[in-house]
Design a protein around this motif. Sequence first.
Motif, mmCIF file in Angstrom:
data_model
loop_
_atom_site.group_PDB
_atom_site.id
_atom_site.type_symbol
_atom_site.label_atom_id
_atom_site.label_comp_id
_atom_site.label_asym_id
_atom_site.label_seq_id
_atom_site.Cartn_x
_atom_site.Cartn_y
_atom_site.Cartn_z
ATOM 1 N N ASP A 195 0.849 -1.039 -0.060
ATOM 2 C CA ASP A 195 0.041 0.030 -0.148
ATOM 3 C C ASP A 195 0.666 1.194 -0.060
ATOM 4 O OD1 ASP A 195 -2.043 -1.601 -0.103
ATOM 5 O OD2 ASP A 195 -2.685 -1.270 2.129
ATOM 6 N N PHE A 196 1.945 1.113 0.927
ATOM 7 C CA PHE A 196 2.572 2.523 0.772
ATOM 8 C C PHE A 196 3.321 2.859 -0.371
ATOM 9 C CE2 PHE A 196 6.985 0.929 1.135
ATOM 10 C CZ PHE A 196 6.886 -0.494 1.480
ATOM 11 N N VAL A 197 3.523 1.769 -1.132
ATOM 12 C CA VAL A 197 4.089 2.076 -2.778
ATOM 13 C C VAL A 197 3.203 2.833 -3.456
ATOM 14 C CG1 VAL A 197 5.234 1.235 -4.653
ATOM 15 C CG2 VAL A 197 5.998 0.554 -2.506
ATOM 16 N N MET A 198 2.126 2.131 -3.580
ATOM 17 C CA MET A 198 0.829 2.500 -4.346
ATOM 18 C C MET A 198 0.499 4.080 -3.758
ATOM 19 S SD MET A 198 -0.281 0.263 -6.088
ATOM 20 C CE MET A 198 -0.043 -1.641 -6.172
ATOM 21 N N ALA A 199 0.579 4.366 -2.517
ATOM 22 C CA ALA A 199 0.066 5.463 -1.894
ATOM 23 C C ALA A 199 1.098 6.577 -2.579
ATOM 24 C CB ALA A 199 0.265 5.805 -0.460
ATOM 25 N N ALA A 200 2.540 6.410 -2.368
ATOM 26 C CA ALA A 200 3.428 7.208 -3.112
ATOM 27 C C ALA A 200 3.396 7.355 -4.512
ATOM 28 C CB ALA A 200 4.712 6.605 -2.816
ATOM 29 N N LEU A 201 2.822 6.429 -5.220
ATOM 30 C CA LEU A 201 2.578 6.912 -6.486
ATOM 31 C C LEU A 201 1.427 7.658 -6.838
ATOM 32 C CD1 LEU A 201 2.992 3.292 -8.014
ATOM 33 C CD2 LEU A 201 4.261 5.396 -8.855
ATOM 34 N N ALA A 202 0.588 7.325 -5.978
ATOM 35 C CA ALA A 202 -0.792 8.197 -5.930
ATOM 36 C C ALA A 202 -0.336 9.847 -5.673
ATOM 37 C CB ALA A 202 -2.058 7.469 -4.834
ATOM 38 N N ILE A 203 0.266 9.838 -4.741
ATOM 39 C CA ILE A 203 0.432 11.306 -4.362
ATOM 40 C C ILE A 203 1.561 11.742 -5.522
ATOM 41 C CG2 ILE A 203 0.008 11.126 -2.020
ATOM 42 C CD1 ILE A 203 2.806 11.326 -1.475
ATOM 43 N N GLY A 204 1.957 11.043 -6.446
ATOM 44 C CA GLY A 204 2.934 11.624 -7.473
ATOM 45 C C GLY A 204 4.361 11.869 -7.188
ATOM 46 N N MET A 205 4.815 10.985 -6.242
ATOM 47 C CA MET A 205 5.971 11.015 -6.152
ATOM 48 C C MET A 205 7.150 10.308 -7.186
ATOM 49 S SD MET A 205 7.821 9.071 -2.805
ATOM 50 C CE MET A 205 7.531 9.840 -1.330
ATOM 51 N N LYS A 206 8.176 10.926 -7.166
ATOM 52 C CA LYS A 206 9.002 10.584 -8.444
ATOM 53 C C LYS A 206 9.261 9.024 -8.340
ATOM 54 C CE LYS A 206 11.959 13.933 -8.608
ATOM 55 N NZ LYS A 206 13.223 14.642 -8.910
ATOM 56 N N ASN A 207 9.570 8.405 -9.539
ATOM 57 C CA ASN A 207 9.945 7.003 -9.353
ATOM 58 C C ASN A 207 11.333 6.786 -8.530
ATOM 59 O OD1 ASN A 207 7.785 5.936 -10.982
ATOM 60 N ND2 ASN A 207 8.770 5.763 -12.675
ATOM 61 N N SER A 208 12.227 7.748 -9.008
ATOM 62 C CA SER A 208 13.665 7.407 -8.604
ATOM 63 C C SER A 208 13.552 7.570 -6.781
ATOM 64 C CB SER A 208 14.661 8.557 -8.924
ATOM 65 O OG SER A 208 14.168 9.860 -8.844
ATOM 66 N N ARG A 209 12.574 8.553 -6.340
ATOM 67 C CA ARG A 209 12.533 8.643 -5.027
ATOM 68 C C ARG A 209 11.608 7.470 -4.325
ATOM 69 N NH1 ARG A 209 12.639 12.771 -1.218
ATOM 70 N NH2 ARG A 209 11.264 12.475 0.353
ATOM 71 N N ILE A 210 10.782 6.938 -4.911
ATOM 72 C CA ILE A 210 10.087 5.640 -4.578
ATOM 73 C C ILE A 210 10.983 4.495 -4.558
ATOM 74 C CG2 ILE A 210 8.136 3.978 -4.925
ATOM 75 C CD1 ILE A 210 6.861 6.165 -6.448
ATOM 76 N N LEU A 211 11.933 4.318 -5.562
ATOM 77 C CA LEU A 211 12.793 3.289 -5.571
ATOM 78 C C LEU A 211 13.683 3.374 -4.268
ATOM 79 C CD1 LEU A 211 13.772 2.679 -9.205
ATOM 80 C CD2 LEU A 211 12.777 1.118 -7.705
ATOM 81 N N LEU A 212 14.377 4.393 -4.033
ATOM 82 C CA LEU A 212 15.347 4.737 -3.100
ATOM 83 C C LEU A 212 14.980 4.782 -1.637
ATOM 84 C CD1 LEU A 212 17.750 6.946 -4.979
ATOM 85 C CD2 LEU A 212 18.260 4.438 -4.651
ATOM 86 N N ARG A 213 13.722 5.385 -1.586
ATOM 87 C CA ARG A 213 13.193 5.582 -0.165
ATOM 88 C C ARG A 213 12.479 4.476 0.291
ATOM 89 N NH1 ARG A 213 13.607 10.716 1.923
ATOM 90 N NH2 ARG A 213 15.643 11.623 1.691
ATOM 91 N N HIS A 214 11.603 3.830 -0.726
ATOM 92 C CA HIS A 214 10.681 2.987 -0.026
ATOM 93 C C HIS A 214 10.930 1.547 -0.410
ATOM 94 C CE1 HIS A 214 7.985 5.929 1.550
ATOM 95 N NE2 HIS A 214 8.242 6.559 0.485
ATOM 96 N N VAL A 215 11.128 1.097 -2.107
ATOM 97 C CA VAL A 215 11.419 0.176 -2.411
ATOM 98 C C VAL A 215 12.707 -0.654 -1.952
ATOM 99 C CG1 VAL A 215 11.537 -1.292 -4.365
ATOM 100 C CG2 VAL A 215 9.968 0.394 -4.252
#
Lengths: 304, 534
Positions: A195-215
Amino acid sequence: MSMNAPTMPTQEPMQPMSNSPMEEKESAWQDTWRALLRHRSAMIGGIIILFFIFIAVVAPLLLPFGYNQIDADSRLQAPSADHWFGTDDLGRDIFARVIYGARISLWVGFFAITGSIVAGSLLGLIAGFYGGWRDVIISRLFDILLAFPGILLAIAIVAMLGPGLENAMYAIAIINIPTFGRLMRSRVLAVKQEDFVMAALAIGMKNSRILLRHVLPNSWTPIMVQGTLGFATAVLEAAALGFIGLGAQPPEPEWGKMLSDSRSFIQSAPWTMIFPGLAIMFTVLGFNLLGDGLRDILDPRMKQ
Amino acid sequence: MRFKKNWILLFAFAFMLSTVLAGCGGKNADSGKTLIFGRGADSPKLDPAIVTDGESFRVTENIMETLVDYDKTTTNVKPGLAESWEKSKDGKTWTFHLRKGVKFHDGTQFNADAVVWNFERWMNRKDLPKKGDDFIYYGSMFGGFKGDKGHVIDSVKALDEYTVQFRLKKPQGPFLANLGMSPFAIASPKAVEKDPAEFARHPVGTGPFKFESWKKGDSISVVKNENYWQKGLPKLDKIIFKSIPDNSARLTALQSGDIDLMDGLNPDDAKTVEQNDQLQLFKRPPMNVGYLAFNMEKKPFDNKKVRLAINHAVNKEGLIKSFYADLAEPAKNPMPPSIWGYNDKVKEYDYDLTKAKQLLKEAGYEKGFKVEFWAMPEPRPYMPDGKKIAEYIQADLKKIGIDAKIVSPEWQTYLEKTQKGEHEMALLGWTGDNGDPDNFLYVLLDKDNTRIPAQNVAFYKSDKLHDVLIKAQQETDKKKRTELYEKAQEIIHEDAPWVPMVYATPPLAAQSYVKGYVPHPKGTESLENVDIVK
């Protein structure tokens, strides 16, 4: 093992969203650390590794002999007070060579595995997160690498680059890339659905930030376990390459090379092969014990 | 219960029967005396005229014979297939009187025509087993082939059935000694003419043993020639030449009784053999040299001071102690003292690192340099462990600032690449084949032999030396030749194209029941006098 460990990054990834993420992280670390201290075989493994690291760093300063100090008059001497592990056919002190050998083996293992972790994780992240044609290309690349028996591929790579310690290190790094890559890819595929990745995507976070900060932070534990176990394999592979003359070059005191050099003295001077052999065995054992322990501690399924 | 008892009886009977039968088998093998010779490698080819390597000669010497032969432990010439010979005053005509009543293994008669046929085969390069083969050794010992400018033999004629006459274009000092070399063994013309390729797999000669079978890469068997011209010889009924590449594995095979005699013992194991009552140790008289050759066409080895510096940096005594178990002598000339003409007045470059450093400084290499140092990957009689020897020298070179990287490609590649001059400095060695100084100095250091593939891997091109060596070749008076070769050794010492390292005494081992084995300095020998006495 800890009975009521509250938070693990893998388990409750939403937790860091709370207002004091640093504290939470620290407690997770501390928790893992405490579990490690309580895990007996992991502790033994850790102590062995620390011991080898210690002698590799410190002991060369204290040794009376250099690792390449040739002395024709005292060749093939049995272990004694002067030469604790005896001497080899060139009259060199085997104790000194085994200790310097620890530097070489740990160095090769560390850099080779760091190399494959970095390259493998990066490729795995991309393949898992983006999917599509990137995934196809990268996964097939891993399949190709895995199709060869590891050591055979390493021999082929070293044969191309030319024999030498550094080239052996590259070869070991390359053959271990798919292991880490696939592991990372499978973790990413799972984490991506959270869910938290989905949420990050939903609020429009950049891919690179999602990768490094969450994934990435939520996928690294199995990599760490595999890295520790891989370290042991890397030490063995370096010794194997040294044994067949493709790794360390003379006069470097690499353990595998010492073993192959002493083949003709198995009968007359067994100590020339016993000590480097034991050194390889204990290092590999140490990393395997620690790796197994880490897996027990970090695997949420094993914990319940 | 009875049923069970019967079974036990049956088993007991079967066991007894098999023991008895096995015992019989053993006895049969004993009465047919078979010797198993363990060696490091299989023979590449069995036509001696087209090879130059010892493992081929080791077998063919037992099957084929030469016109003249060498004494048991020296290279003094004695009668072989020729009973006697004369030389004309000018040294250009040689007449050989052949032994009568000698037959080839295929039943054809050995006579003057057979000798003439063999020499014409070599000089005209006909009946070669396959494309790419050549009579290499003939070319290098007799100055090329028919039609070449330097070719020594003008004609070979049969004067009558048992007399052969050689006419030379110019006198050749080592001519007679050359005729005793294994590559110039007389083959049955009928067998070669029938199928030269088959001959290289199944040689036919006049020797004490007949070829029986060849399992490629594993073993070659030869059996007794019942009609051998020397009465009462050979003593053995069969010899099996078995290849076991690893020196220690071969020794283990000897200790467990799988083989009877072995070549290529690790010098370190000589003591083990001596202490074992079941085994005996042999020492082959030294006629070899192990050396380090500089490639003088490459920098910095075009500089004599650099070559001298390294000469001063090699600790020969230490090497001998470490790798030869004292079964070697330090070398100072390119040929061993067992060969006549050895110049003992040459003063060895002593092991002196300060001097070496000084020389490097004078040469302008005060900070040293990096170099590739080639070392052979396989044990050789003159160098039991090339890579370790290189490692030993590497440590001393480091002390004078030279950073040597040891390179050790596979043996065949090693030879091909050094012959092309791809190395900077390389370890190599040589075992003499006929006991003549020419076989060392001319072959290994004359400028004639720098054409690729070169035997002179130092690529040392000295006109001064060339003049002396050619003069010595054409001189037939031994005293004058001795003086010329002594001079040649001085010139070589002065120019230092090599570091002459050791003259080795290669050790061999055998079961104590092996009798009559005498190792020959040239590295291989015929085994007709060897016997097994249990």
